[in-house]
Design an enzyme around this catalytic site. Structure first.
Site, PDB file in Angstrom:
ATOM      1  N   GLU A 215       0.878  -1.173   0.000  1.00  0.00           N
ATOM      2  CA  GLU A 215       0.000   0.000   0.000  1.00  0.00           C
ATOM      3  C   GLU A 215       0.910   1.215   0.000  1.00  0.00           C
ATOM      4  O   GLU A 215       1.431   1.610   1.055  1.00  0.00           O
ATOM      5  CB  GLU A 215      -0.916  -0.016   1.240  1.00  0.00           C
ATOM      6  CG  GLU A 215      -1.869  -1.204   1.297  1.00  0.00           C
ATOM      7  CD  GLU A 215      -3.015  -1.110   0.295  1.00  0.00           C
ATOM      8  OE1 GLU A 215      -3.201  -0.036  -0.314  1.00  0.00           O
ATOM      9  OE2 GLU A 215      -3.702  -2.125   0.096  1.00  0.00           O
ATOM     10  N   CYS A 249      -2.059   9.495   2.399  1.00  0.00           N
ATOM     11  CA  CYS A 249      -1.644   8.917   1.117  1.00  0.00           C
ATOM     12  C   CYS A 249      -2.588   9.329  -0.001  1.00  0.00           C
ATOM     13  O   CYS A 249      -2.185   9.397  -1.158  1.00  0.00           O
ATOM     14  CB  CYS A 249      -1.571   7.403   1.228  1.00  0.00           C
ATOM     15  SG  CYS A 249      -3.112   6.657   1.794  1.00  0.00           S
TER      16      CYS A 249
HETATM   17  P1  NAD Z   1       8.217   5.274   4.809  1.00  0.00           P
HETATM   18  O1  NAD Z   1       8.205   4.398   3.628  1.00  0.00           O
HETATM   19  O2  NAD Z   1       9.183   6.381   4.829  1.00  0.00           O
HETATM   20  O3  NAD Z   1       8.445   4.433   6.130  1.00  0.00           O
HETATM   21  C1  NAD Z   1       7.583   3.357   6.503  1.00  0.00           C
HETATM   22  C2  NAD Z   1       8.302   2.422   7.420  1.00  0.00           C
HETATM   23  O4  NAD Z   1       9.245   1.707   6.657  1.00  0.00           O
HETATM   24  C3  NAD Z   1       9.068   3.071   8.547  1.00  0.00           C
HETATM   25  O5  NAD Z   1       8.326   2.966   9.736  1.00  0.00           O
HETATM   26  C4  NAD Z   1      10.357   2.269   8.621  1.00  0.00           C
HETATM   27  O6  NAD Z   1      10.476   1.591   9.855  1.00  0.00           O
HETATM   28  C5  NAD Z   1      10.229   1.260   7.510  1.00  0.00           C
HETATM   29  N1  NAD Z   1      11.476   1.097   6.755  1.00  0.00           N
HETATM   30  C6  NAD Z   1      12.442   1.994   6.517  1.00  0.00           C
HETATM   31  N2  NAD Z   1      13.429   1.438   5.794  1.00  0.00           N
HETATM   32  C7  NAD Z   1      13.071   0.162   5.558  1.00  0.00           C
HETATM   33  C8  NAD Z   1      13.659  -0.923   4.846  1.00  0.00           C
HETATM   34  N3  NAD Z   1      14.835  -0.818   4.221  1.00  0.00           N
HETATM   35  N4  NAD Z   1      12.981  -2.086   4.791  1.00  0.00           N
HETATM   36  C9  NAD Z   1      11.781  -2.215   5.387  1.00  0.00           C
HETATM   37  N5  NAD Z   1      11.186  -1.220   6.067  1.00  0.00           N
HETATM   38  C10 NAD Z   1      11.822  -0.052   6.158  1.00  0.00           C
HETATM   39  O7  NAD Z   1       6.735   5.810   4.874  1.00  0.00           O
HETATM   40  P2  NAD Z   1       6.101   6.728   5.960  1.00  0.00           P
HETATM   41  O8  NAD Z   1       6.880   8.012   6.048  1.00  0.00           O
HETATM   42  O9  NAD Z   1       5.867   5.975   7.221  1.00  0.00           O
HETATM   43  O10 NAD Z   1       4.670   7.009   5.325  1.00  0.00           O
HETATM   44  C11 NAD Z   1       4.485   7.915   4.304  1.00  0.00           C
HETATM   45  C12 NAD Z   1       4.297   7.207   2.978  1.00  0.00           C
HETATM   46  O11 NAD Z   1       3.375   6.155   3.149  1.00  0.00           O
HETATM   47  C13 NAD Z   1       3.731   8.077   1.901  1.00  0.00           C
HETATM   48  O12 NAD Z   1       4.376   7.786   0.697  1.00  0.00           O
HETATM   49  C14 NAD Z   1       2.278   7.653   1.837  1.00  0.00           C
HETATM   50  O13 NAD Z   1       1.667   7.900   0.606  1.00  0.00           O
HETATM   51  C15 NAD Z   1       2.372   6.220   2.150  1.00  0.00           C
HETATM   52  N6  NAD Z   1       1.112   5.735   2.709  1.00  0.00           N
HETATM   53  C16 NAD Z   1       0.356   4.901   1.963  1.00  0.00           C
HETATM   54  C17 NAD Z   1      -0.871   4.456   2.451  1.00  0.00           C
HETATM   55  C18 NAD Z   1      -1.734   3.545   1.654  1.00  0.00           C
HETATM   56  O14 NAD Z   1      -2.661   2.975   2.234  1.00  0.00           O
HETATM   57  N7  NAD Z   1      -1.510   3.346   0.376  1.00  0.00           N
HETATM   58  C19 NAD Z   1      -1.305   4.876   3.699  1.00  0.00           C
HETATM   59  C20 NAD Z   1      -0.499   5.733   4.431  1.00  0.00           C
HETATM   60  C21 NAD Z   1       0.720   6.146   3.936  1.00  0.00           C
END
Ligand code: NAD
Length: 473
Positions: A215, A249
């Site tokens: 997602e 998002c």
């Molecule tokens: P992010 O991708 O920066 O971080 C998400 C999580 O990924 C962090 O909590 C971190 O612990 C983890 N992470 C970091 N590096 C990693 C790695 N190498 N491997 C695995 N996990 C790792 O996203 P964010 O800042 O938490 O959220 C914002 C983003 O999420 C935006 O792009 C938004 O559009 C998206 N989002 C999508 C939805 C949806 O339902 N489609 C909902 C909410 C947010």
């Protein structure tokens, strides 16, 4: 906990949950309903503590937003799954190749689902997927975001009190723990977050062939038609753009507006936003940006856009000074006609900034959208059904709302998910149940002797006649 100990714990939990699932067998509907009720009770009983934790993590977030989006949004999904799962679980009857054979499809649990959840709606984006995961009879290990430490610690405590860790468990930690988590041999992995990190997660999951639901995010466009009621469209767009200060998002990322309507749109956007937020810096209804890093990122987009010639329209009705605050609020800002190579037109914004671009013919607007990655959502405002059809049939997006923003994601009966760079797979309602189930065909062989005769050599005339009859146009 020390990272090495947390990594050892996640490996242990995965084995514990896998063995517990196989030892227990497929959970009955009543057992799944009991787990869903436990999750609902946990949210109802601890709503005030959740509101406080989320507000603490953001610096400021309104109670009503957390109650509506995080608590009610989760409970609605959990109740919908609870009230429908018995029907969803029902085996689908199919026809066998012999009259007395039996064939059916059973939707069985996948096993142990791993979940990496984000910070922007930390409760909703953990508990709404749990509705499908639990309804489908799975166990789950959750790694919530490190950007909301108070809420994530609370999730760990509440889940720990309501569930045995062989059922649902929580792992806490930052990117190193998340990266280790994504290498585990789960039966399915759900990742909600940015497209950039989604690529790492998919790479890590590939090593164990772990199936994924991603997602992700992206730049969700709004196309405003010539024929749209402009003031209403501007008010609806700005309502969702300022919700959670644009940290959604599905937030409208940029707007495409007919060239002759530009100044009217700006006026309408400023007027409607000012009516919602007459003040900003101390307004508890206006959410702060999650942390200093994201605040600086958004400010860098504004500086870059200005340097490249875009006009900024800051919506700051009380003319407040944002430089002295100890939390990270940022005024809603329209960015008029930013060049395409601006950072704000290259990256997902995830904040209260809204690029406004113009077009002269609807084909230009469609081409602009199609030059970019497939977005999570596409929004069209207009009353012209032929033009609406043209926009929808010539673009591809995860979902669509017509004449509003984001509303398609509120329906429990609609699947929610992205396409292309905005994600793969879907959940919400029955789509979630299906995503977290395996559709297993079960066939009980006919007792009729012909079945055996037909398949065993030496092949005789009946077999040759059968093949000659069946292989036809
Ligand atoms: P992010 O991708 O920066 O971080 C998400 C999580 O990924 C962090 O909590 C971190 O612990 C983890 N992470 C970091 N590096 C990693 C790695 N190498 N491997 C695995 N996990 C790792 O996203 P964010 O800042 O938490 O959220 C914002 C983003 O999420 C935006 O792009 C938004 O559009 C998206 N989002 C999508 C939805 C949806 O339902 N489609 C909902 C909410 C947010």
């Amino acid at each position: 906990m020390h990272p090495a100990a947390e990594i050892a714990r996640m490996h242990h939990l995965l084995q514990t949950q896998k063995q517990a699932g196989l030892a227990h067998g497929i959970p009955r509907a009543e057992e799944r309903i009991a787990w869903l009720n436990r999750l609902i009770g946990l949210l109802v009983d601890n709503q005030e503590e959740i509101v406080t934790a989320i507000s603490h993590d953001f610096g400021s977030r309104t109670r009503e937003l957390t109650l509506a989006a995080d608590i009610l949004g989760s409970i609605s999904e959990l109740k919908f799954a609870r009230d429908n799962l018995t029907r969803w679980m029902h085996p689908e009857p199919h026809t066998g190749i012999f009259p007395d054979a039996e064939a059916r499809v059973e939707h069985v649990p996948l096993g142990v689902v791993g979940m990496l959840s984000p910070w922007n709606f930390p409760i909703n984006l953990t508990f709404a997927p749990l509705a499908g995961i639990v309804a489908a009879g799975n166990r789950c290990i959750i790694k919530p975001s490190e950007l909301t430490p108070a809420t994530s610690a609370l999730i760990a405590r509440l889940i720990g009190a309501a569930f045995n860790e062989s059922e649902i468990a929580v792992i806490l930690g930052g990117p190193d723990i998340a990266a280790a988590f994504s290498t585990l041999a789960f039966d399915h992995l759900l990742y909600t977050g940015s497209t950039a990190v989604g690529r790492h997660v998919m790479r890590a999951a590939a090593a164990n062939l772990v199936p994924l639901t991603l997602e992700l995010g992206g730049k969700s466009p709004v196309i405003v038609s010539q024929c749209a009621p402009l003031e209403d469209a501007a008010a609806r767009i700005m309502t969702i753009k300022t919700l959670n200060a644009g940290q959604i998002c599905l937030a409208p990322d940029y707007v495409l507006i007919p060239a002759h309507s530009l100044e009217r749109f700006i006026t309408a956007a400023v007027t409607s936003t000012s009516a919602m937020f007459p003040t900003l810096t101390a307004n508890p209804g206006y959410t702060a940006i999650i942390n200093a890093r994201h605040h600086a990122r958004l400010q860098s987009y504004l500086a870059d856009a200005t340097a490249r010639g875009a006009r900024l329209v800051e919506i700051n009705p009380a003319n407040e000074d944002f430089s002295t605050q100890n939390i990270h609020r940022l005024p809603p800002t329209l960015v008029i006609q930013p060049p395409e190579d601006c950072k704000i037109m290259q990256e997902e914004i995830f904040g209260p900034l809204l690029p406004v671009l113009t077009y002269n013919h609807i084909d230009e607007a469609i081409a602009f959208v199609n030059q970019r990655d497939r977005p999570l959502a596409l929004y069209y405002f207009g009353q012209d059904s032929a033009e609406e059809h043209q926009v929808l049939s010539r673009t591809i997006s995860g979902g669509v709302t017509v004449n509003d923003c984001m509303t398609h994601a509120f329906s429990e009966t609609l699947p929610f998910g992205g396409v292309g760079a905005s994600g793969m797979g879907a959940y919400h309602g029955q789509a979630g149940f299906r995503t977290f189930s395996h559709a297993r065909p079960v066939y009980r062989q006919s007792k009729a002797m012909e079945a055996e005769y037909a398949l065993r050599p030496p092949y005789g005339e009946p077999m040759r006649q059968y093949l000659a009859t069946m292989i036809s146009r």
